[in-house]
Design a protein around this motif. Sequence first.
Motif, PDB file in Angstrom:
ATOM      1  N   PRO A  11      13.460   9.546  -8.176  1.00 19.72           N
ATOM      2  CA  PRO A  11      12.736   8.913  -9.278  1.00 19.72           C
ATOM      3  C   PRO A  11      12.458   7.436  -8.988  1.00 19.72           C
ATOM      4  O   PRO A  11      13.291   6.733  -8.412  1.00 19.72           O
ATOM      5  CB  PRO A  11      13.693   9.072 -10.469  1.00 19.72           C
ATOM      6  CG  PRO A  11      14.525  10.256 -10.127  1.00 19.72           C
ATOM      7  CD  PRO A  11      14.701  10.222  -8.639  1.00 19.72           C
ATOM      8  N   GLY A  12      11.260   6.994  -9.349  1.00 18.40           N
ATOM      9  CA  GLY A  12      10.888   5.601  -9.163  1.00 18.40           C
ATOM     10  C   GLY A  12      10.203   5.302  -7.844  1.00 18.40           C
ATOM     11  O   GLY A  12       9.639   4.222  -7.666  1.00 18.40           O
ATOM     12  N   SER A  13      10.261   6.243  -6.898  1.00 27.04           N
ATOM     13  CA  SER A  13       9.629   6.016  -5.599  1.00 27.04           C
ATOM     14  C   SER A  13       8.235   6.632  -5.593  1.00 27.04           C
ATOM     15  O   SER A  13       7.825   7.305  -6.543  1.00 27.04           O
ATOM     16  CB  SER A  13      10.481   6.595  -4.473  1.00 27.04           C
ATOM     17  OG  SER A  13      10.631   7.996  -4.638  1.00 27.04           O
ATOM     18  N   GLY A  14       7.492   6.391  -4.517  1.00 31.62           N
ATOM     19  CA  GLY A  14       6.135   6.900  -4.458  1.00 31.62           C
ATOM     20  C   GLY A  14       5.663   7.151  -3.043  1.00 31.62           C
ATOM     21  O   GLY A  14       6.346   6.831  -2.069  1.00 31.62           O
ATOM     22  N   VAL A  15       4.475   7.714  -2.948  1.00 33.46           N
ATOM     23  CA  VAL A  15       3.837   8.000  -1.662  1.00 33.46           C
ATOM     24  C   VAL A  15       2.641   7.060  -1.503  1.00 33.46           C
ATOM     25  O   VAL A  15       1.768   7.010  -2.374  1.00 33.46           O
ATOM     26  CB  VAL A  15       3.356   9.462  -1.581  1.00 33.46           C
ATOM     27  CG1 VAL A  15       2.655   9.716  -0.244  1.00 33.46           C
ATOM     28  CG2 VAL A  15       4.531  10.423  -1.764  1.00 33.46           C
ATOM     29  N   LEU A  16       2.615   6.319  -0.416  1.00 32.27           N
ATOM     30  CA  LEU A  16       1.481   5.461  -0.108  1.00 32.27           C
ATOM     31  C   LEU A  16       0.372   6.322   0.480  1.00 32.27           C
ATOM     32  O   LEU A  16       0.556   6.967   1.509  1.00 32.27           O
ATOM     33  CB  LEU A  16       1.875   4.373   0.883  1.00 32.27           C
ATOM     34  CG  LEU A  16       0.744   3.463   1.387  1.00 32.27           C
ATOM     35  CD1 LEU A  16       0.107   2.687   0.245  1.00 32.27           C
ATOM     36  CD2 LEU A  16       1.256   2.523   2.471  1.00 32.27           C
ATOM     37  N   VAL A  17      -0.768   6.333  -0.192  1.00 31.90           N
ATOM     38  CA  VAL A  17      -1.934   7.097   0.268  1.00 31.90           C
ATOM     39  C   VAL A  17      -2.969   6.111   0.796  1.00 31.90           C
ATOM     40  O   VAL A  17      -3.366   5.179   0.098  1.00 31.90           O
ATOM     41  CB  VAL A  17      -2.541   7.935  -0.868  1.00 31.90           C
ATOM     42  CG1 VAL A  17      -3.782   8.679  -0.374  1.00 31.90           C
ATOM     43  CG2 VAL A  17      -1.515   8.920  -1.420  1.00 31.90           C
ATOM     44  N   ILE A  18      -3.394   6.316   2.040  1.00 33.94           N
ATOM     45  CA  ILE A  18      -4.381   5.445   2.685  1.00 33.94           C
ATOM     46  C   ILE A  18      -5.542   6.308   3.158  1.00 33.94           C
ATOM     47  O   ILE A  18      -5.344   7.401   3.693  1.00 33.94           O
ATOM     48  CB  ILE A  18      -3.783   4.727   3.915  1.00 33.94           C
ATOM     49  CG1 ILE A  18      -2.435   4.085   3.595  1.00 33.94           C
ATOM     50  CG2 ILE A  18      -4.757   3.682   4.453  1.00 33.94           C
ATOM     51  CD1 ILE A  18      -1.655   3.686   4.847  1.00 33.94           C
ATOM     52  N   GLY A  19      -6.744   5.807   2.973  1.00 37.92           N
ATOM     53  CA  GLY A  19      -7.931   6.427   3.561  1.00 37.92           C
ATOM     54  C   GLY A  19      -8.687   5.363   4.341  1.00 37.92           C
ATOM     55  O   GLY A  19      -8.835   4.238   3.863  1.00 37.92           O
ATOM     56  N   ALA A  20      -9.137   5.683   5.534  1.00 36.50           N
ATOM     57  CA  ALA A  20      -9.877   4.701   6.336  1.00 36.50           C
ATOM     58  C   ALA A  20     -10.712   5.409   7.385  1.00 36.50           C
ATOM     59  O   ALA A  20     -10.322   6.463   7.895  1.00 36.50           O
ATOM     60  CB  ALA A  20      -8.922   3.709   7.012  1.00 36.50           C
TER      61      ALA A  20
END
Length: 309
Positions: free
Chosen positions: A135-144
Amino acid sequence: MRCGFEHLIGVVPETRLSVAELVRETGGDDGVLDATLENGLREVPVAIGKTTATLAAEAVARLLSDRPDLRERMAAVILAHSLPVPVPPGMDLLAPSMLAIGRESLPSLALTGQPCAVLHGAVQTARTWLSGLRPGSGVLVIGADVPNRSDERLFFNSAMGDAAVAGLLTCDATRHRILASTSDTQVVAYSGALSLPDAVTRFRASNPAAIRSSIERCLDAAGIGIGDVRLVIPHTPNRGLWSAVADIMRLPRERFYIDPIAQTGHMNSNDSFVNYLRAIKEGRLGDGDVALLVNPGFGGTRGCTIMRV
């Protein structure tokens, strides 16, 4: 899973290359230039001296400059790219972004395939990954995406511009809430620009109806109707496609936000997300409004994500 982007940013280079210059540089003729201009494109942003990897890292750095507190909440990283060869030989695609984060041991992966729609697939993968995180964490999503050669920018009377997107997907975000995200594939022209002419013709004829079906499927997943959507924000390879989709969906063309096409061209799977942020900045979308982002890739894959601002 209920989730959204805790913070979401887009990077579009300030340097512009006119379509006329691009066609001349790549040896194209007046027919290519006229058709591309007819499709509504005038210039594209270019990341001079950068690669997909370094522009992605720039987006990460900007995200963390805005919100330094997000660094410690990142538990995983996904980088999505449409181009099949995103960096020169010997270069690590993920390393610059991991360096920008400053936590190189984070689990990370790069996604490709589903050309021009893959960022929606990354959002779906991140939602699944998020369900197993603390809980409280996340996934960094990058598009490039940044092409390695100028001739990769021109295809099907459209032109590619460079861009990157970065956002931290969490369960407790209060903005950019994802109501649904779906992808579907029905391959018609399996070799893209190299497909046989009859396959290209069949794909173009079936594409508007296939896009409508994809939009309807995503709306069903979100439990809403098209009347609940303030703006449809599509990818921007040309104007004509979206006029056809508006017609078969019986929607006013004003509901389709393609205004930036003249300055951005087609930014692969990043353009709907970049233009979503632009629509917010311009006041076309406000708090609580619902936007439907859709990217149909040539050949047969369509990605769709519905977000509430």
